[in-house]
Write an enzyme that holds these catalytic residues in place. Structure first.
Site, PDB file in Angstrom:
ATOM      1  N   GLU A 285       0.826  -1.198   0.000  1.00  0.00           N
ATOM      2  CA  GLU A 285       0.000   0.000   0.000  1.00  0.00           C
ATOM      3  C   GLU A 285       0.865   1.254   0.000  1.00  0.00           C
ATOM      4  O   GLU A 285       0.552   2.252  -0.640  1.00  0.00           O
ATOM      5  CB  GLU A 285      -0.933  -0.020   1.228  1.00  0.00           C
ATOM      6  CG  GLU A 285      -2.170   0.838   1.080  1.00  0.00           C
ATOM      7  CD  GLU A 285      -3.224   0.475   2.129  1.00  0.00           C
ATOM      8  OE1 GLU A 285      -3.939  -0.527   1.917  1.00  0.00           O
ATOM      9  OE2 GLU A 285      -3.327   1.161   3.152  1.00  0.00           O
ATOM     10  N   GLU A 288       2.059   1.758  -3.363  1.00  0.00           N
ATOM     11  CA  GLU A 288       0.957   2.259  -4.183  1.00  0.00           C
ATOM     12  C   GLU A 288       0.762   3.760  -3.957  1.00  0.00           C
ATOM     13  O   GLU A 288       0.595   4.522  -4.902  1.00  0.00           O
ATOM     14  CB  GLU A 288      -0.332   1.497  -3.840  1.00  0.00           C
ATOM     15  CG  GLU A 288      -1.495   1.872  -4.745  1.00  0.00           C
ATOM     16  CD  GLU A 288      -2.818   1.232  -4.320  1.00  0.00           C
ATOM     17  OE1 GLU A 288      -2.810   0.381  -3.401  1.00  0.00           O
ATOM     18  OE2 GLU A 288      -3.854   1.605  -4.902  1.00  0.00           O
ATOM     19  N   CYS A 311      -8.388  -2.037   4.313  1.00  0.00           N
ATOM     20  CA  CYS A 311      -8.274  -3.214   5.187  1.00  0.00           C
ATOM     21  C   CYS A 311      -9.585  -3.618   5.821  1.00  0.00           C
ATOM     22  O   CYS A 311      -9.758  -4.753   6.223  1.00  0.00           O
ATOM     23  CB  CYS A 311      -7.311  -2.942   6.342  1.00  0.00           C
ATOM     24  SG  CYS A 311      -5.777  -2.254   5.818  1.00  0.00           S
ATOM     25  N   SER A 331      -7.369   2.088  -2.155  1.00  0.00           N
ATOM     26  CA  SER A 331      -6.178   1.296  -2.458  1.00  0.00           C
ATOM     27  C   SER A 331      -6.623  -0.019  -3.075  1.00  0.00           C
ATOM     28  O   SER A 331      -7.636  -0.599  -2.668  1.00  0.00           O
ATOM     29  CB  SER A 331      -5.413   1.024  -1.163  1.00  0.00           C
ATOM     30  OG  SER A 331      -4.529  -0.059  -1.353  1.00  0.00           O
ATOM     31  N   LYS A 370     -15.662  -9.678   7.912  1.00  0.00           N
ATOM     32  CA  LYS A 370     -14.616 -10.529   7.341  1.00  0.00           C
ATOM     33  C   LYS A 370     -15.209 -11.821   6.784  1.00  0.00           C
ATOM     34  O   LYS A 370     -14.675 -12.416   5.869  1.00  0.00           O
ATOM     35  CB  LYS A 370     -13.560 -10.865   8.396  1.00  0.00           C
ATOM     36  CG  LYS A 370     -12.638  -9.706   8.725  1.00  0.00           C
ATOM     37  CD  LYS A 370     -11.575  -9.499   7.670  1.00  0.00           C
ATOM     38  CE  LYS A 370     -10.721  -8.281   7.983  1.00  0.00           C
ATOM     39  NZ  LYS A 370     -10.012  -7.789   6.798  1.00  0.00           N
ATOM     40  N   GLU A 373     -16.401 -10.851   3.509  1.00  0.00           N
ATOM     41  CA  GLU A 373     -15.264 -10.607   2.614  1.00  0.00           C
ATOM     42  C   GLU A 373     -14.688 -11.923   2.088  1.00  0.00           C
ATOM     43  O   GLU A 373     -14.394 -12.050   0.898  1.00  0.00           O
ATOM     44  CB  GLU A 373     -14.182  -9.827   3.373  1.00  0.00           C
ATOM     45  CG  GLU A 373     -13.004  -9.433   2.504  1.00  0.00           C
ATOM     46  CD  GLU A 373     -11.867  -8.797   3.312  1.00  0.00           C
ATOM     47  OE1 GLU A 373     -11.565  -9.287   4.422  1.00  0.00           O
ATOM     48  OE2 GLU A 373     -11.279  -7.823   2.828  1.00  0.00           O
ATOM     49  N   GLU A 378     -14.533 -12.014  -5.566  1.00  0.00           N
ATOM     50  CA  GLU A 378     -13.206 -11.507  -5.959  1.00  0.00           C
ATOM     51  C   GLU A 378     -12.081 -12.298  -5.295  1.00  0.00           C
ATOM     52  O   GLU A 378     -10.930 -12.189  -5.721  1.00  0.00           O
ATOM     53  CB  GLU A 378     -13.036 -10.028  -5.527  1.00  0.00           C
ATOM     54  CG  GLU A 378     -13.973  -9.026  -6.195  1.00  0.00           C
ATOM     55  CD  GLU A 378     -15.215  -8.741  -5.373  1.00  0.00           C
ATOM     56  OE1 GLU A 378     -15.584  -9.600  -4.536  1.00  0.00           O
ATOM     57  OE2 GLU A 378     -15.838  -7.679  -5.573  1.00  0.00           O
ATOM     58  N   CYS A 527     -10.289  -2.194  14.603  1.00  0.00           N
ATOM     59  CA  CYS A 527     -10.623  -3.626  14.706  1.00  0.00           C
ATOM     60  C   CYS A 527     -10.815  -4.069  16.148  1.00  0.00           C
ATOM     61  O   CYS A 527     -11.571  -4.994  16.425  1.00  0.00           O
ATOM     62  CB  CYS A 527      -9.529  -4.464  14.081  1.00  0.00           C
ATOM     63  SG  CYS A 527      -9.212  -4.009  12.385  1.00  0.00           S
TER      64      CYS A 527
END
Lengths: 597, 385
Positions: A285, A288, A311, A331, A370, A373, A378, A527
């Protein structure tokens, strides 16, 4: 919430003379003086609602009982929290709630951690004088990571308020009126059909078992018990700072080693640390970001700045629904969990000579989003489902208890190599501002060859619990490659909770954002306050978890992601270079617009 | 005891408003306080005090809201005022605006009264054209305008804070108090909310003074009041009576004979039996809502009770436990009784305890009064159980 000023006044509770601050409620004063008043709809994180009425107390001169949670104190107020009519009312209200609360305590995930159960026991409800429905009235909704059993709902609306006030997502709302009232979604949609981001904050606020996470423990046990499977587990940084709470230890206790040992004792073949891919994220990142800045400043090409972190899966869901026009600012890095998943079934499988098909990849996350996710289409770049099962902190605790282990008595163990090796920069991903701090530590050094000019590497301006925090770093004397950044003031901002994210996003949308890089975490505190963390949650609890995380960082020898030897090795052996071809294939992704209602 | 102040012809606009504007705003507040006028919606809060709080509250804007959500079972007196005394309502609201420092009036109209909306709007338009509403009224550098909003059919929205929530586009549910609307009302601004009839009393007080207003009524219940009288009687209708009139006098006036029960003040009010007919209807006696329902001796009061309880169960907003669950439990029990089931003493004791808890712990007036008919009818007409 009303703000208390320092004007003091005298009140009396249960005959005891007490000092109170102007603006405090009866409940505030009672709590401070260890006088227990029961509450259900009240929550430290939320606006006062005053709807469960279980905190009703007697106030001298008042014909009606007054709810302690929202009645401000006045001079010379005389309160009785234990009069006969208070006791009678309290018991009656609890009975009314219990009579509509359908479900077996013994089979409930919240058994022994249920506020209704606790009050029923505390106030000696031996019988409920009203008939309970004999059958379930609501189907259990379980087509998303958040499972809803409205039969257990007591309509305290804490879930509604957290969704509305803290997240401003407003996916859930009271539906119907009077006795037909239930908590649901617009047009009777299920959560997965709405703008719900699956952050799970509603679960953390639910006083009963009406809202829980979708259980993955059975699947994980099955995998562990299958001798043909090699089960790898990764644990997110926030778990170690909260897991002990599930074992009746006060918040703030770090149990990294005990957790690792417990995972090994549960039968996981390999125990890795998501901190490893947190470090990796920083490399990817950070590169990037610097590439984007170069494109913007040197090449003058059209590139989206500020760049946003990626994240937090609740945040990803949110931007897809509400700010799809800003997706190019996000990102392209996958979250550490998903980077890990992709590497386990490629890099690790190759290294160990394992058939990726035989690997079961499990993650322990402080998060319910999560789970969503991991199921995203993807997330199969390894050629397999990158992460097979996601456990929350609570689910891991259940597994440890089921195995008969006493966490606090277990001897510490170490994570396995190589993907168990990490730095303090990876650990602080668990707290709001942590990704930013880790990124600055690395990016600054990458560009200048020097450490960040903050004492002990602690970038204090991005720490703390303020909703939005901003900082800037001025680059001086960079290495020749980065000379275009000489004298540049890089501005960054950090937001936690989606209501705060919204403020920063609106600025970006209007073209008024002064920032280059923005970290967003969907949950309060980051988190460590995630929707999969131990219940209860409160500002104090989250502060203690944060302390634990920063202490862990402080104790580690390596505190900068680019110094992680295992990450360096990964690039040498497998990935090649940051943002290189292989990285793009496995570690980066793109998200897509979703409807905003 | 029958009067015609409220239902009398209007005071002339120019004269009335000139007279009102000749006072300082605070002097009007004092005048209303002196008159002893109390809210005509049912709760009877002193109007002058309400205006005083709003006048003294700080806010960039203030609102004057007319609660025209006449939803109490058995009441239809505001309908008559809205139709026949629209001018008094407009005048009363304008004067309230002047007194508390507000330039915005809103009439929150019951959904079922939508049919009169056009006429009402024509009326406010007309008054605007004539310079009695809008900018710079009568050249006195005071702006006041009135807009209309429709309720969506919920009874609870007659409760002032639920009304405000509804105006703001939210679920109609009572707010926590404090803050009171006078401090933080509509959109967070200081707000006066009064019933239609309350506003309609204001012109009379301005024209004739507080003393004249107090000539009728009792010490604590000044003036006259409209009553919607219905049920078993020869001449049901809307009557303007002195506060403090006795139940029996009222029954005689409307030709009610063989009377068994009188429901005073709506579904959540009191149920008087014959032994109570000599009591007055005023804040010192039976609190006067707008509704009087008469039941003769052929009526079974458990049927009546069932009707009331089903109403409350349906209209509870559902937010607070005692009201949501209590109305449901009481209704279930009353349905069983109405079907002929005899509840044992233990069960009745539980229900009465529930009724008491609803009264002392519910969040708003709806829940606090929803158990009243259960208690009154059980106590006064036990033979029907």
């Amino acid at each position: 919430m009303q703000t208390a000023t320092e004007t003091m006044l005298n009140i009396k509770i249960n005959g005891k003379e007490l000092q109170a601050k102007q603006g405090e409620t009866i409940l505030d004063v009672a709590k401070r003086n260890n006088i227990h008043i029961p509450t259900l709809c009240y929550h430290d994180d939320l606006c006062l609602s005053g709807i469960c009425r279980v905190c009703a107390v007697d106030v001298e001169g008042q014909r009606l009982l007054q709810t302690a949670c929202n009645t401000p104190v006045i001079p010379e107020m005389v309160v009785n929290t234990n009069s006969q009519r208070v006791r009678k009312a309290r018991k009656m209200i609890l009975e009314l709630l219990l009579s509509e609360h359908v479900g077996e305590c013994t089979t409930c995930k919240r058994n022994l951690n249920c506020e209704l159960q606790e009050l029923a026991s505390l106030y000696g409800i031996e019988e409920v004088r009203f008939k309970k429905p004999e059958e379930k009235r609501f189907p259990i909704e379980e087509n998303s990571p958040i499972v809803r059993d409205n039969d257990k709902c007591i309509l305290c609306r804490r879930c509604v308020r957290v969704c509305e006030e803290i997240q401003e997502v407003e996916a859930i709302t009271p539906v119907g009126r009077g006795k037909e009232t239930s908590i649901g979604c617009l047009y009777d949609l299920t959560l997965d059909e709405t703008v719900c981001v699956f952050c799970g904050q509603c679960i953390n606020r639910c006083p009963t078992g009406a809202l829980t996470e979708k259980d993955a423990t059975k699947d994980v046990w099955r995998a562990i018990e299958d001798p043909a499977k090699h089960v790898v587990v990764q644990t997110a940084p926030a778990i170690r700072a909260a897991l002990a709470e599930e074992f009746d230890v006060p918040p703030g206790e770090r149990v990294t080693g005990k957790m690792t040992a417990a995972l090994k004792m549960l039968g996981f073949d390999t125990v890795f640390d998501t901190d490893f891919t947190a470090d990796l994220t920083i490399i990817e990142e950070g590169t990037e970001l610097l590439t984007r800045l170069k494109k913007a400043l040197v090449d003058k090409s059209d590139v989206s700045i500020p760049m946003f972190t990626s994240c937090s899966p609740g945040w990803i869901n949110y931007i897809e629904h509400h700010y799809p026009d800003l997706l190019s600012n996000l990102s392209t890095c996958k979250s550490p969990q998903q980077m890990f998943g992709a590497l386990i079934k490629t890099y690790y499988a190759q290294k160990k000579g394992l058939d990726p098909d035989s690997i079961v990849s499990v993650s322990v996350m402080p998060c319910t989003a999560k789970k969503y996710e991991a199921d995203r289409p993807e997330m199969t770049d390894s050629g397999y489902k990158d992460v097979d099962y996601v456990l929350t902190t609570r689910e891991l605790a259940r597994m440890i208890k089921q195995a008969g282990l006493d966490l606090m008595e277990i001897e510490d163990a170490e994570f396995d190599a190589p993907m168990g090796i990490s730095t303090g920069a990876g650990v602080i991903f668990g707290a709001t501002g942590g990704v930013m701090e880790a990124a600055i530590r690395t990016a600054y050094e990458l560009v200048t060859g020097r450490e960040v000019p903050f004492e002990n590497l602690d970038i204090k301006p991005v720490r703390g619990m303020d909703g939005i925090r901003a900082a800037s770093v001025t680059i001086t004397d960079p290495s020749p490659e980065w000379s275009f950044l000489d004298g540049a003031e890089v501005k960054v901002a950090v937001a936690h909770t989606l209501s705060n994210a919204r403020k920063l996003m609106d600025e970006v949308r209007e073209g008024k954002s002064p920032y280059h890089f923005i970290e967003v975490m969907a949950c309060p505190g980051g988190c460590l306050g995630g929707g999969g963390q131990p219940i209860p949650t409160a500002p104090d609890i989250r502060k203690k978890r944060a302390q634990a995380i920063y202490t862990e960082d402080d104790c580690l020898a390596l505190r900068k992601s680019h110094e992680n030897p295992a990450v360096k090795q990964l690039y040498e052996e497998f990935l090649g270079e940051p943002n290189g071809h292989k990285s793009h294939e496995l570690l980066h992704t793109h998200y897509t617009e979703k409807s905003n209602w | 005891m029958q009067r015609s102040r409220l239902l009398s012809p209007i005071c002339e606009y120019t004269e009335l408003l000139n007279r009102a504007f000749s006072y300082q705003p605070q002097a009007i507040v004092e005048l209303i306080k002196d008159s002893g006028l109390r809210g005509r919606g049912g709760a009877g809060f002193p109007t002058g005090l309400k205006w005083d709080f709003t006048a003294k509250a700080e806010g960039k804007k203030k609102y004057v809201i007319c609660n025209a959500d006449e939803g109490e079972p058995g009441t239809f007196k505001d309908r008559v005022l809205l139709l026949e005394s629209t001018d008094k309502l407009i005048q009363g609201m304008t004067i309230a605006g002047y007194a508390v420092g507000s330039n915005y009036g809103i009439i929150y109209l019951r959904a079922e009264y939508k049919w009169m909306l056009n006429d009402l709007m024509n009326k406010t338009d007309e008054m605007k054209n004539r310079g009695y509403l809008g900018k710079n009224i009568l050249g006195k550098d005071f702006d006041f305008d009135i807009e209309f909003r429709l309720n969506a059919g919920a009874y609870v929205c007659g409760e002032e804070t639920a009304l405000i929530e509804s105006l703001e586009g939210k679920r109609g549910e009572a707010r926590n108090k404090p803050p009171y609307p006078a401090q933080e009302g509509y959109l967070g601004y200081p707000t006066v909310i009064n019933n239609v009839e309350t506003f309609c009393n204001v012109p009379y007080i301005i024209c004739h003074g507080a003393e004249e207003f107090k000539k009728f009524g009792t010490d604590k219940s000044c003036g006259t009041k409209l009553f919607s009288i219905s049920g078993d009687c020869e001449a049901p209708g809307v009557y303007e009576l002195d506060l403090g009139s006795k139940v029996q006098d009222m029954l005689d006036l409307v030709g009610s004979r063989n009377t068994k029960a009188v429901q005073i003040g709506g579904a959540g009010g009191a149920t008087a039996s014959e032994k109570d007919f000599d009591k007055p209807i005023c804040y010192e006696g039976y609190p006067p809502g707008g509704s009087i329902m008469i039941f003769n001796k052929s009526r079974n009061m458990v049927h009546v009770l069932r009707n009331f309880m089903e109403f409350f169960e349906e209209e509870s907003c559902g937010q607070c436990t005692p009201c949501r669950e209590g109305t449901k439990r009481l209704t279930d029990a009353v349905i069983r009784i109405d079907r002929g089931e005899k509840l044992n003493d233990e069960e009745m004791k539980t229900l009465l305890e529930l009724a008491e808890v609803m009264k002392i712990t519910s969040k708003c007036g709806l829940g606090q009064t929803a158990a009243n008919p259960f208690v009154y009818i059980y106590e006064n007409f036990r033979e029907d159980f």
